[in-house]
Design a protein around this motif. Structure first.
Motif, PDB file in Angstrom:
ATOM      1  N   ALA A 271       7.445 -25.310  -5.191  1.00 22.25           N
ATOM      2  CA  ALA A 271       8.285 -25.434  -4.236  1.00 22.25           C
ATOM      3  C   ALA A 271       9.362 -24.505  -4.380  1.00 22.25           C
ATOM      4  N   LEU A 272       9.684 -23.845  -5.568  1.00 22.42           N
ATOM      5  CA  LEU A 272      10.465 -22.972  -5.850  1.00 22.42           C
ATOM      6  C   LEU A 272       9.919 -21.433  -5.229  1.00 22.42           C
ATOM      7  N   ILE A 273       8.844 -21.013  -5.468  1.00 22.00           N
ATOM      8  CA  ILE A 273       8.186 -19.979  -4.854  1.00 22.00           C
ATOM      9  C   ILE A 273       8.217 -19.986  -3.332  1.00 22.00           C
ATOM     10  N   TYR A 274       7.741 -21.108  -2.955  1.00 17.05           N
ATOM     11  CA  TYR A 274       7.951 -21.176  -1.460  1.00 17.05           C
ATOM     12  C   TYR A 274       9.361 -21.157  -0.860  1.00 17.05           C
ATOM     13  N   ALA A 275      10.487 -21.415  -1.751  1.00 15.46           N
ATOM     14  CA  ALA A 275      11.636 -21.201  -1.128  1.00 15.46           C
ATOM     15  C   ALA A 275      11.998 -19.472  -1.162  1.00 15.46           C
ATOM     16  N   PHE A 276      11.487 -19.096  -2.385  1.00 14.13           N
ATOM     17  CA  PHE A 276      11.735 -17.732  -2.563  1.00 14.13           C
ATOM     18  C   PHE A 276      11.162 -16.956  -1.202  1.00 14.13           C
ATOM     19  N   PHE A 277       9.926 -17.341  -0.818  1.00 14.18           N
ATOM     20  CA  PHE A 277       9.033 -16.760   0.216  1.00 14.18           C
ATOM     21  C   PHE A 277       9.801 -17.027   1.597  1.00 14.18           C
ATOM     22  N   ILE A 278      10.553 -18.105   1.734  1.00 12.20           N
ATOM     23  CA  ILE A 278      11.331 -18.095   2.972  1.00 12.20           C
ATOM     24  C   ILE A 278      12.534 -16.975   2.998  1.00 12.20           C
ATOM     25  N   VAL A 279      13.240 -16.928   1.794  1.00 13.70           N
ATOM     26  CA  VAL A 279      14.217 -15.872   1.935  1.00 13.70           C
ATOM     27  C   VAL A 279      13.560 -14.356   2.303  1.00 13.70           C
ATOM     28  N   LEU A 280      12.488 -14.261   1.585  1.00  9.97           N
ATOM     29  CA  LEU A 280      11.918 -12.979   1.586  1.00  9.97           C
ATOM     30  C   LEU A 280      11.216 -12.827   3.128  1.00  9.97           C
ATOM     31  N   ILE A 281      10.765 -13.579   3.882  1.00 10.17           N
ATOM     32  CA  ILE A 281      10.275 -13.502   5.460  1.00 10.17           C
ATOM     33  C   ILE A 281      11.321 -13.335   6.350  1.00 10.17           C
ATOM     34  N   PHE A 282      12.699 -13.869   5.979  1.00  6.03           N
ATOM     35  CA  PHE A 282      13.822 -13.578   6.951  1.00  6.03           C
ATOM     36  C   PHE A 282      14.326 -12.119   6.433  1.00  6.03           C
ATOM     37  N   VAL A 283      14.240 -11.667   5.323  1.00  5.44           N
ATOM     38  CA  VAL A 283      14.707 -10.494   5.293  1.00  5.44           C
ATOM     39  C   VAL A 283      13.668  -9.330   5.670  1.00  5.44           C
ATOM     40  N   LEU A 284      12.338  -9.739   5.614  1.00  3.87           N
ATOM     41  CA  LEU A 284      11.304  -8.799   6.054  1.00  3.87           C
ATOM     42  C   LEU A 284      11.711  -8.540   7.639  1.00  3.87           C
ATOM     43  N   PHE A 285      12.021  -9.583   8.144  1.00  2.38           N
ATOM     44  CA  PHE A 285      12.302  -9.348   9.702  1.00  2.38           C
ATOM     45  C   PHE A 285      13.388  -8.426  10.207  1.00  2.38           C
ATOM     46  N   THR A 286      14.022  -7.995   8.921  1.00  2.00           N
ATOM     47  CA  THR A 286      15.042  -6.930   9.178  1.00  2.00           C
ATOM     48  C   THR A 286      14.823  -5.332   8.622  1.00  2.00           C
ATOM     49  N   LEU A 287      13.486  -5.505   8.036  1.00  4.91           N
ATOM     50  CA  LEU A 287      12.953  -4.292   7.344  1.00  4.91           C
ATOM     51  C   LEU A 287      12.801  -3.010   8.636  1.00  4.91           C
ATOM     52  N   PRO A 288      12.384  -3.299   9.769  1.00  3.14           N
ATOM     53  CA  PRO A 288      12.417  -2.345  10.523  1.00  3.14           C
ATOM     54  C   PRO A 288      13.325  -1.358  11.142  1.00  3.14           C
ATOM     55  N   PHE A 289      14.595  -2.199  11.144  1.00  5.77           N
ATOM     56  CA  PHE A 289      16.019  -1.851  11.591  1.00  5.77           C
ATOM     57  C   PHE A 289      16.441  -0.741  10.409  1.00  5.77           C
ATOM     58  N   HIS A 290      15.883  -0.770   9.242  1.00  7.23           N
ATOM     59  CA  HIS A 290      16.259   0.057   8.219  1.00  7.23           C
ATOM     60  C   HIS A 290      15.639   1.515   8.253  1.00  7.23           C
ATOM     61  N   LEU A 291      14.430   1.585   8.879  1.00  8.07           N
ATOM     62  CA  LEU A 291      13.600   2.863   9.170  1.00  8.07           C
ATOM     63  C   LEU A 291      14.335   3.684  10.347  1.00  8.07           C
ATOM     64  N   VAL A 292      15.069   3.233  11.178  1.00  5.27           N
ATOM     65  CA  VAL A 292      15.885   3.945  12.183  1.00  5.27           C
ATOM     66  C   VAL A 292      16.710   5.084  12.029  1.00  5.27           C
ATOM     67  N   SER A 293      17.152   5.141  10.793  1.00  3.21           N
ATOM     68  CA  SER A 293      18.382   6.059  10.298  1.00  3.21           C
ATOM     69  C   SER A 293      17.611   7.217  10.230  1.00  3.21           C
ATOM     70  N   GLY A 294      16.380   7.638  10.171  1.00  2.00           N
ATOM     71  CA  GLY A 294      15.677   8.779   9.876  1.00  2.00           C
ATOM     72  C   GLY A 294      15.516   9.713  11.049  1.00  2.00           C
ATOM     73  N   ILE A 295      15.670   9.068  12.243  1.00  2.00           N
ATOM     74  CA  ILE A 295      15.466   9.863  13.385  1.00  2.00           C
ATOM     75  C   ILE A 295      16.956  10.188  14.101  1.00  2.00           C
ATOM     76  N   ASN A 296      17.790   9.120  14.210  1.00  2.00           N
ATOM     77  CA  ASN A 296      19.121   8.973  14.894  1.00  2.00           C
ATOM     78  C   ASN A 296      20.026   8.521  14.461  1.00  2.00           C
ATOM     79  N   SER A 297      21.198   8.723  13.771  1.00  2.00           N
ATOM     80  CA  SER A 297      21.915   8.285  12.840  1.00  2.00           C
ATOM     81  C   SER A 297      22.922   7.334  13.590  1.00  2.00           C
ATOM     82  N   ASP A 298      22.980   7.575  15.056  1.00  2.00           N
ATOM     83  CA  ASP A 298      23.865   6.668  15.785  1.00  2.00           C
ATOM     84  C   ASP A 298      23.033   5.824  16.883  1.00  2.00           C
TER      85      ASP A 298
END
Length: 687
Positions: A271-298
């Motif tokens: 159950a605790l591992i399951y809870a950790f994966f919930i946080v991980l999935i929410f964070v992974l949703f935002t990962l693509p937005f971190h890649l954007v700074s390489g092309i255009n800072s604004d």
């Protein structure tokens, strides 16, 4: 409606970013016959990447598009041809046939010079590149040639690729490496002589690392709102847990771990591992937005202040609101949940991960609007976005984790009932209020100023009244019980929203000073008022210029330092600074009496005069076409001050010297006052 839902899902999940630039463009001009030439643009892509064809018709796939400057001395012959190994394949995701090119593709456009003088031929390409996993942010490239008709030069046309523009201005080290385009369409020689000062964007004297005064003040350049945005995400997660989509699943999920585990210890661990994966999935949703700074800072500022995107958010949140009211359900495609659920049966860590993913997918009907609110409010900063989504995931993880460790507390949970639908409907009203926030932002950026401050506040007051009437049982929605009791909770909620409505009433009347400080940054600014004829006047009665060159001239005349205020029509923290800090009497007096204010709007979509539009070589080697007022000032900020955040404040002398370290973000009155006095003291010493 289904398409709109998919647009929002793509905006939320699919990347619009890149770490590097996997495409390189080359250009050349070839003589064909007499005064006919062929412009050749070659795209060379790294392995695994492709660019879409001009002919692609699939919705949401961006075709390659070439546009050419209008010029009466140039005639385009036919359409732009693309030459390369064309690949066609059907995509289940896009529900259509994709047409694209890999490795290399050429685009050719034949042109005829009609006059007898040299003429500028300018081309601009807009494109999007993808691989089998991600698509990068749409980008563009500009090319410029000078064509010399054969009547003047029988040997070879003069070629001026955009790549060589920098060499033409090399002799003038103090000016930007640019080409200023002719104002009219007549064939005339392009001169690369010294540009007038109004076109200057990169100013060598503005050295942000070496201000005149380093002894006082602080370098407050920092990212604001991490704690608050995390708290906002955490609160949003808790609220989402109380909705009918999620709340009944809590005891169901915990009982699964207690019944199917070989031992209590193993059940709690899973159950605790399951809870950790919930946080991980929410964070992974935002990962693509971190890649954007390489092309255009604004790019985030461009996304957050894009008029069309804010109008789309307006429509989407209206749809979310009526979904929460119970008129229909918004869900992700069932195949996603089915596949995820099937994968969860594999057991072990992988099974737990997909079990958590299944929870997120099946609860989208209620969590989507909450996550959408977080996304829309934090999209200008990927770090804030991760903090917000992480907070939301942590709220879920704590609830599931704590109940897994102490399952006996499940018996203390309130039973599912009509109260969950009440929360959902109230959230629907809040989504409705948020929708008008996005409409207001689009209105401000477009400078139409239709949605005046008082009209906006009146709409929010009506929404508050509607919530009160709903909580008191006077109005009902499809999933409400006809004989629902009005308990103490609903009465307290009605009282709170009644107070909120009363608090906003003073905002309906004319004022020169902020009267709704708790809503600063949410409502339109004070000057966008039904009581004020000119919506472009300075805030709080202060004189603000919107052009740096004009501010320099006035500063020289009045012998005052300049406060550069990098701001935006869609910048909420900018409005908070104005209404909370600038309005304080001692701060207002300093701004009014001792400084020249240059408020430069980085999201102003109004086009510059043609003679001020230019192609600029940036410090990182890229080229950018400066076409709008927002392009100019966002580039001015980034290239001179290495920043793209707003608000951003710089104190400079009339001869372009930085007085002290710039400051950024929302700060309290004393911090901002210390910054102002630090710079002003340095200026007095110079005098």
């Amino acid at each position: 409606m289904k398409k709109l839902i998919w647009i929002f899902f793509i905006l939320t999940i699919v990347t619009h970013a890149q770490v590097k630039n996997p495409i390189k463009w080359k250009s050349e001009i070839r003589h064909d016959k007499e005064n006919i030439y062929e412009a050749v643009f070659t795209a060379i892509l790294e392995s695994g990447w492709h660019v879409y064809s001009q002919d692609i018709k699939v919705e949401n796939a961006i075709p390659t598009l070439f546009t050419y400057s209008k010029n009466s001395s140039i005639r385009l012959i036919g359409n732009t041809k693309e030459i390369g190994k064309k690949i066609e394949e059907y995509s289940d995701v896009f529900e259509g046939t994709l047409i694209y090119y890999s490795n290399k593709v050429e685009y050719r456009q034949r042109v005829e010079v009609l006059g007898s003088k040299p003429v500028v031929f300018e081309a601009e390409v807009e494109y999007q590149i993808c691989n089998d996993k991600v698509c990068l942010a749409p980008d563009g490239e500009t090319f410029s040639f000078t064509l010399t008709p054969q009547s003047i030069n029988k040997e070879k046309p003069q070629v001026l690729p955009i790549n060589t523009v920098k060499q033409l201005t090399k002799s003038d080290s103090k000016m930007n490496s640019v080409v200023s385009l002719p104002k009219d369409d007549s064939a005339q020689e392009v001169k690369t002589s010294r540009l007038r000062n109004k076109n200057q964007i990169i100013i060598p004297g503005l050295n942000v690392a070496e201000p005149i005064n380093k002894d006082c003040g602080e370098k407050i350049i920092k990212e604001e709102g991490f704690i608050w945005i995390f708290a906002f995400g955490f609160l949003g997660g808790l609220v989402a847990l109380l909705t009918p989509c999620v709340y009944p699943m809590i005891p169901l999920t915990i009982s699964y771990f207690t019944k199917h585990a070989k031992s209590k210890k193993e059940g709690k661990k899973d159950a605790l591992i399951y809870a950790f994966f919930i946080v991980l999935i929410f964070v992974l949703f935002t990962l693509p937005f971190h890649l954007v700074s390489g092309i255009n800072s604004d790019i985030f500022n461009q996304i957050a202040t894009n008029i069309g995107l804010n109008l789309i958010f307006f429509v989407i949140f209206i749809l979310f609101a009526f979904s929460f009211f119970g008129y229909y359900d918004i869900t992700l495609p069932s195949w996603m949940a089915n596949k995820s659920d099937k994968a969860s049966e594999s057991g072990g860590m992988i099974g737990l991960f997909f079990m958590a993913l299944t929870l997120v997918i099946v609860s989208f009907s209620c969590t989507g609007p909450v996550l959408g609110s977080i996304l829309a409010n934090a999209i200008q900063n990927p770090n804030q976005l991760t903090m917000a989504f992480g907070g939301c995931g942590l709220a879920w993880a704590l609830v599931f984790g704590l109940f897994a460790l102490f399952p006996r507390f499940l018996h203390t949970m309130p039973k599912s009932g009509g109260w969950m639908n009440t929360i959902k409907v109230v959230l629907g009203f809040l989504e409705l209020a948020l929708a008008f926030k996005f409409l207001s932002k689009a209105d401000l950026v477009a400078k139409t100023f239709f949605l005046k401050r008082e009209i906006f506040i009146a709409i929010w007051i009506l929404i508050s009244i509607s919530i009160v009437l709903y909580l008191l049982g006077i109005i009902k929605f499809p999933h409400d019980h006809t004989q629902a009791k009005i308990g103490i909770g609903r009465k307290i909620g009605a009282f709170i929203f009644g107070l909120i409505g009363i608090y906003m009433i003073p905002g309906l009347f004319p004022t020169e000073k902020p009267n709704l400080k708790l809503l600063s940054g949410l409502t339109p600014p004070l000057q966008v008022s039904v009581y004020q004829k000119n919506q472009k006047n300075g805030v709080l009665g202060l004189t603000t210029l919107h052009d740096y060159d004009e501010a320099i001239q006035l500063a020289k005349k009045e012998n005052k330092p300049i406060l550069i205020d990098f701001t935006g029509y869609g910048c909420e923290n900018c409005r908070k600074m104005e209404e909370y800090v600038w309005s304080e009497p001692d701060i207002w007096n300093i701004l009014h009496d001792q400084l020249i204010i240059a408020s430069l709007y980085v999201d102003d979509s109004e086009e510059l005069p043609v003679n001020e539009q230019l192609i600029l070589h940036l410090k990182d080697g890229r080229k950018r076409k400066i076409k709008t007022i927002g392009n100019k000032w966002s580039t001015f900020q980034r290239e001179n001050f290495n920043s793209n955040s707003q608000p951003f404040y710089v104190l400079v002398t009339p001869d372009n010297k930085i007085l002290n370290f710039p400051v950024a973000g929302y700060m309290d009155k004393e911090e901002f006052k210390r910054f102002l006095l630090c710079g002003f003291t340095a200026y007095e010493r110079l005098k």
